[in-house]
Design a protein around this motif. Structure first.
Motif, PDB file in Angstrom:
ATOM      1  N   UNK A 175       0.690 -17.496  -3.584  1.00  0.00           N
ATOM      2  CA  UNK A 175       1.601 -17.451  -3.064  1.00  0.00           C
ATOM      3  C   UNK A 175       2.166 -18.741  -1.509  1.00  0.00           C
ATOM      4  N   UNK A 176       0.253 -18.964  -1.532  1.00  0.00           N
ATOM      5  CA  UNK A 176       0.569 -19.528   0.003  1.00  0.00           C
ATOM      6  C   UNK A 176       0.660 -18.697   0.970  1.00  0.00           C
ATOM      7  N   UNK A 177      -0.122 -17.311   1.423  1.00  0.00           N
ATOM      8  CA  UNK A 177       0.490 -16.212   2.451  1.00  0.00           C
ATOM      9  C   UNK A 177      -0.867 -15.689   2.556  1.00  0.00           C
ATOM     10  N   UNK A 178      -1.319 -15.148   3.843  1.00  0.00           N
ATOM     11  CA  UNK A 178      -2.260 -14.930   3.939  1.00  0.00           C
ATOM     12  C   UNK A 178      -2.420 -13.450   3.373  1.00  0.00           C
ATOM     13  N   UNK A 179      -3.561 -12.744   3.609  1.00  0.00           N
ATOM     14  CA  UNK A 179      -3.705 -11.311   3.087  1.00  0.00           C
ATOM     15  C   UNK A 179      -3.365 -10.813   3.394  1.00  0.00           C
ATOM     16  N   UNK A 180      -3.333 -10.683   4.531  1.00  0.00           N
ATOM     17  CA  UNK A 180      -2.460  -9.240   5.491  1.00  0.00           C
ATOM     18  C   UNK A 180      -1.173  -9.238   5.662  1.00  0.00           C
ATOM     19  N   UNK A 181      -0.478 -10.428   4.561  1.00  0.00           N
ATOM     20  CA  UNK A 181       1.093 -10.687   4.643  1.00  0.00           C
ATOM     21  C   UNK A 181       0.419 -10.286   3.283  1.00  0.00           C
ATOM     22  N   UNK A 182       0.211 -10.435   2.334  1.00  0.00           N
ATOM     23  CA  UNK A 182      -0.478  -9.436   0.675  1.00  0.00           C
ATOM     24  C   UNK A 182      -0.453  -7.893   0.722  1.00  0.00           C
ATOM     25  N   UNK A 183      -1.170  -7.679   1.967  1.00  0.00           N
ATOM     26  CA  UNK A 183      -1.013  -6.565   1.933  1.00  0.00           C
ATOM     27  C   UNK A 183      -0.541  -5.381   1.717  1.00  0.00           C
ATOM     28  N   UNK A 184       0.457  -6.416   2.910  1.00  0.00           N
ATOM     29  CA  UNK A 184       2.034  -5.043   3.347  1.00  0.00           C
ATOM     30  C   UNK A 184       2.708  -5.526   2.418  1.00  0.00           C
ATOM     31  N   UNK A 185       2.644  -6.299   1.345  1.00  0.00           N
ATOM     32  CA  UNK A 185       3.440  -6.430   0.721  1.00  0.00           C
ATOM     33  C   UNK A 185       3.508  -5.117  -0.656  1.00  0.00           C
ATOM     34  N   UNK A 186       2.170  -5.381  -0.988  1.00  0.00           N
ATOM     35  CA  UNK A 186       1.868  -4.170  -1.848  1.00  0.00           C
ATOM     36  C   UNK A 186       2.174  -2.956  -1.620  1.00  0.00           C
ATOM     37  N   UNK A 187       1.964  -2.756   0.029  1.00  0.00           N
ATOM     38  CA  UNK A 187       2.334  -1.637   0.748  1.00  0.00           C
ATOM     39  C   UNK A 187       3.231  -0.906   0.307  1.00  0.00           C
ATOM     40  N   UNK A 188       4.520  -1.751   0.490  1.00  0.00           N
ATOM     41  CA  UNK A 188       5.766  -1.893   0.368  1.00  0.00           C
ATOM     42  C   UNK A 188       5.928  -1.207  -0.768  1.00  0.00           C
ATOM     43  N   UNK A 189       5.221  -2.307  -1.848  1.00  0.00           N
ATOM     44  CA  UNK A 189       6.065  -1.967  -3.058  1.00  0.00           C
ATOM     45  C   UNK A 189       5.292  -0.002  -3.284  1.00  0.00           C
ATOM     46  N   UNK A 190       4.182   0.076  -3.167  1.00  0.00           N
ATOM     47  CA  UNK A 190       3.616   1.440  -3.277  1.00  0.00           C
ATOM     48  C   UNK A 190       4.379   2.426  -3.185  1.00  0.00           C
ATOM     49  N   UNK A 191       5.218   2.097  -1.982  1.00  0.00           N
ATOM     50  CA  UNK A 191       6.213   3.107  -1.472  1.00  0.00           C
ATOM     51  C   UNK A 191       7.345   3.429  -2.659  1.00  0.00           C
ATOM     52  N   UNK A 192       7.809   1.873  -2.757  1.00  0.00           N
ATOM     53  CA  UNK A 192       8.579   1.679  -3.723  1.00  0.00           C
ATOM     54  C   UNK A 192       8.323   2.737  -4.878  1.00  0.00           C
ATOM     55  N   UNK A 193       7.219   2.636  -5.330  1.00  0.00           N
ATOM     56  CA  UNK A 193       6.674   3.797  -6.597  1.00  0.00           C
ATOM     57  C   UNK A 193       6.826   5.170  -6.138  1.00  0.00           C
ATOM     58  N   UNK A 194       6.322   5.138  -5.193  1.00  0.00           N
ATOM     59  CA  UNK A 194       6.767   6.774  -5.309  1.00  0.00           C
ATOM     60  C   UNK A 194       7.724   7.229  -4.453  1.00  0.00           C
ATOM     61  N   UNK A 195       8.884   6.541  -4.152  1.00  0.00           N
ATOM     62  CA  UNK A 195      10.114   6.973  -4.449  1.00  0.00           C
ATOM     63  C   UNK A 195      10.388   7.476  -5.757  1.00  0.00           C
ATOM     64  N   UNK A 196      10.093   6.567  -6.677  1.00  0.00           N
ATOM     65  CA  UNK A 196      10.695   6.565  -8.459  1.00  0.00           C
ATOM     66  C   UNK A 196       9.498   7.393  -8.865  1.00  0.00           C
ATOM     67  N   UNK A 197       8.779   8.472  -7.754  1.00  0.00           N
ATOM     68  CA  UNK A 197       8.025   8.915  -8.905  1.00  0.00           C
ATOM     69  C   UNK A 197       6.128   8.781  -9.562  1.00  0.00           C
TER      70      UNK A 197
END
Length: 237
Positions: free
Chosen positions: A65-87
Motif C-alpha cells: 500500500x505504500x504506507x508506513x509500518x506503524x500505519x499498517x500495524x494501526x490498521x490491523x489493530x482496528x481490524x482485530x477490534x472489529x473481529x472481536x466485536x463479531x466474536x
C-alpha cells in the motif's frame, strides 16, 4: 430464497461478514427457507505462494500500500477490534501471507459434496486464528479432512484444472454483477450487500428481500373479486 456469498478466505472482512450474516440469520424466523451458496473471489491472484514478507503481514501490507509500518500495524489493530466485536479472534502476528488459489480450489470441491459452509469456516479459522500455511499441501490435506474431505478429494482439488476454472468463473461472475470487492452478498439476484455490514443492517435487507420472494413464490394470485359461482352451486355477487 437463495443467497450467494462471494469471499476470499484471506480477506479479514469476509470472516467478519460471515459472522454478521450468521447473527442476522439467528434473528430471521424463516431461515429454514434460505439456501446459501459460497463462491470464490481472489482479491489478488498475483500474490506468490511465498511472497516477500510472508511472515510479517504488517510489512507486507505496508509495502503493497505504500504506507508506513506503524500505519499498517494501526490498521490491523482496528481490524482485530472489529473481529472481536463479531466474536472472532484474529492473530495477525502469526499469519502467513500466501496466494489463496489452493484454498479456493479446496472450497470448490467441498461445494460439490455439500460441504461449502464447512470449508469456508475451517479455512477462515485456520488462516486468521491459527496461522496455518494455506499454501502447504500437507496442511490443506489436514484441513480437508477436518472439513469432511478425503485425501483423494484434496489431491483432486489441487491437481484437476477444473477446480481452478470454477474459481475463475466465480470471480468473473461477481464482476458481472457489479462487485468491486468482498464480501459480496447477492440475495435472490435482486438485492446485494457489499462489505461486512452489521447483522442489523443485513437483517433489514433479508426481511425486505424475503417478503418480495415469498410474494413471488406463494403460488397465490392477486384477485379482484366479482360475482362468482362455485362448484357447490353457490353463487355470490
Amino acid at each position: 430464497m437463495k443467497i450467494e456469498i462471494w469471499s476470499d478466505v484471506m480477506c479479514p472482512f469476509c470472516y467478519i461478514g460471515k459472522r454478521n450474516f450468521e447473527a442476522a440469520l439467528t434473528q430471521f424466523p424463516d431461515r429454514e427457507n434460505i439456501e446459501v451458496e459460497w463462491k470464490s473471489f481472489q482479491l489478488d491472484p498475483t500474490i506468490p505462494e511465498a511472497p516477500e514478507h510472508r511472515e510479517n503481514i504488517y510489512q507486507f501490507v505496508a509495502a503493497r500500500k505504500g504506507i508506513s509500518y506503524q500505519q499498517s500495524v494501526g490498521m490491523h489493530q482496528q481490524v482485530v477490534r472489529m473481529a472481536k466485536d463479531a466474536g472472532l479472534e484474529y492473530h495477525f502476528d502469526k499469519m502467513l501471507v500466501t496466494n489463496s488459489l489452493k484454498a479456493q480450489r479446496l472450497i470448490q470441491i467441498a461445494k460439490t459434496k455439500g460441504l461449502g459452509e464447512n470449508a469456508e469456516e475451517r479455512l477462515f479459522y485456520a488462516y486468521f486464528t491459527e496461522g496455518k500455511d494455506l499454501s502447504d499441501d500437507a496442511v490443506l490435506t489436514e484441513l480437508g479432512n477436518d472439513i469432511g474431505l478425503t485425501n483423494a478429494d484434496v489431491k483432486e482439488a489441487l491437481t484437476n484444472p477444473v477446480f481452478q476454472h470454477m474459481v475463475e468463473a466465480d470471480g468473473a461472475e461477481a464482476y458481472r454483477l457489479g462487485a468491486k470487492g468482498v464480501p459480496f452478498f447477492v440475495i435472490n439476484r435482486k438485492y446485494a450487500i457489499a462489505g461486512a455490514q452489521s447483522g442489523t443492517e443485513m437483517l433489514k435487507v433479508l426481511q425486505t428481500a424475503y417478503a418480495e420472494w415469498k410474494k413471488e413464490n406463494s403460488g397465490l394470485l392477486q384477485v379482484a373479486q366479482g360475482a362468482t359461482c362455485t362448484p357447490s352451486n353457490e353463487c355470490t355477487q
